[in-house]
Design a protein around this motif. Structure first.
Motif, PDB file in Angstrom:
ATOM      1  N   GLU A  71       0.824  -1.205   0.000  1.00 35.80           N
ATOM      2  CA  GLU A  71       0.000   0.000   0.000  1.00 35.80           C
ATOM      3  C   GLU A  71       0.858   1.255   0.000  1.00 35.80           C
ATOM      4  O   GLU A  71       0.587   2.208  -0.738  1.00 35.80           O
ATOM      5  CB  GLU A  71      -0.940   0.005   1.202  1.00 35.80           C
ATOM      6  N   VAL A  72       1.903   1.263   0.833  1.00 36.09           N
ATOM      7  CA  VAL A  72       2.794   2.426   0.889  1.00 36.09           C
ATOM      8  C   VAL A  72       3.529   2.590  -0.430  1.00 36.09           C
ATOM      9  O   VAL A  72       3.635   3.702  -0.965  1.00 36.09           O
ATOM     10  CB  VAL A  72       3.774   2.303   2.078  1.00 36.09           C
ATOM     11  N   GLU A  73       4.015   1.494  -1.004  1.00 35.98           N
ATOM     12  CA  GLU A  73       4.753   1.588  -2.265  1.00 35.98           C
ATOM     13  C   GLU A  73       3.861   2.022  -3.422  1.00 35.98           C
ATOM     14  O   GLU A  73       4.326   2.668  -4.354  1.00 35.98           O
ATOM     15  CB  GLU A  73       5.449   0.267  -2.563  1.00 35.98           C
ATOM     16  N   THR A  74       2.572   1.703  -3.360  1.00 32.18           N
ATOM     17  CA  THR A  74       1.640   2.167  -4.383  1.00 32.18           C
ATOM     18  C   THR A  74       1.476   3.684  -4.311  1.00 32.18           C
ATOM     19  O   THR A  74       1.455   4.368  -5.332  1.00 32.18           O
ATOM     20  CB  THR A  74       0.266   1.487  -4.205  1.00 32.18           C
ATOM     21  N   LEU A  88       9.036   1.949   7.383  1.00 27.88           N
ATOM     22  CA  LEU A  88       7.754   1.728   6.723  1.00 27.88           C
ATOM     23  C   LEU A  88       6.623   2.292   7.574  1.00 27.88           C
ATOM     24  O   LEU A  88       5.673   2.890   7.068  1.00 27.88           O
ATOM     25  CB  LEU A  88       7.551   0.226   6.488  1.00 27.88           C
ATOM     26  N   PHE A  89       6.724   2.132   8.885  1.00 31.84           N
ATOM     27  CA  PHE A  89       5.705   2.632   9.792  1.00 31.84           C
ATOM     28  C   PHE A  89       5.545   4.146   9.662  1.00 31.84           C
ATOM     29  O   PHE A  89       4.431   4.657   9.570  1.00 31.84           O
ATOM     30  CB  PHE A  89       6.062   2.257  11.232  1.00 31.84           C
ATOM     31  N   ASP A  90       6.653   4.883   9.667  1.00 31.15           N
ATOM     32  CA  ASP A  90       6.591   6.342   9.549  1.00 31.15           C
ATOM     33  C   ASP A  90       5.943   6.761   8.232  1.00 31.15           C
ATOM     34  O   ASP A  90       5.126   7.690   8.197  1.00 31.15           O
ATOM     35  CB  ASP A  90       7.991   6.954   9.662  1.00 31.15           C
ATOM     36  N   ALA A  91       6.289   6.087   7.161  1.00 31.16           N
ATOM     37  CA  ALA A  91       5.697   6.404   5.859  1.00 31.16           C
ATOM     38  C   ALA A  91       4.203   6.121   5.869  1.00 31.16           C
ATOM     39  O   ALA A  91       3.398   6.926   5.385  1.00 31.16           O
ATOM     40  CB  ALA A  91       6.386   5.596   4.763  1.00 31.16           C
ATOM     41  N   ALA A  92       3.805   4.985   6.423  1.00 31.13           N
ATOM     42  CA  ALA A  92       2.389   4.611   6.462  1.00 31.13           C
ATOM     43  C   ALA A  92       1.565   5.597   7.276  1.00 31.13           C
ATOM     44  O   ALA A  92       0.451   5.952   6.889  1.00 31.13           O
ATOM     45  CB  ALA A  92       2.241   3.196   7.023  1.00 31.13           C
ATOM     46  N   VAL A  93       2.109   6.068   8.377  1.00 27.91           N
ATOM     47  CA  VAL A  93       1.398   7.049   9.210  1.00 27.91           C
ATOM     48  C   VAL A  93       1.225   8.348   8.430  1.00 27.91           C
ATOM     49  O   VAL A  93       0.133   8.912   8.360  1.00 27.91           O
ATOM     50  CB  VAL A  93       2.143   7.290  10.542  1.00 27.91           C
TER      51      VAL A  93
END
Length: 72
Positions: free
Chosen positions: A7-10, A22-27
């Motif tokens: 989801e983040v990479e999309t 990855l957590f920081d990006a997702a937030v």
């Protein structure tokens, strides 16, 4: 169902150059969000109280135990 990483990479294919995890990006991207909840709901003892109560009731019913001991 896609993974958090997918989801983040999309949304941001080069997220690694901007975020340490990855957590920081997702937030930041809004993929995951924090929810405010009652701190007491986090205690396992509170969360499982109903399960323990049901088990105790089933035990009492199975063995015909009562709250009052039999009188002699």
């Amino acid at each position: 169902m896609s993974s958090l990483r997918e989801e983040v990479e999309t949304l941001l294919p080069n997220w690694r150059s901007w975020y340490p995890s990855l957590f920081d990006a997702a937030v930041d991207l809004g993929v995951i969000r924090a929810r405010i909840c009652d701190p007491n709901s986090l205690l396992l003892s509170n969360r499982h109280a109903s399960v323990r109560a049901e088990a105790a009731q089933a035990h009492r019913e199975r063995w015909e135990a009562t709250d009052n001991p039999p009188e002699e």
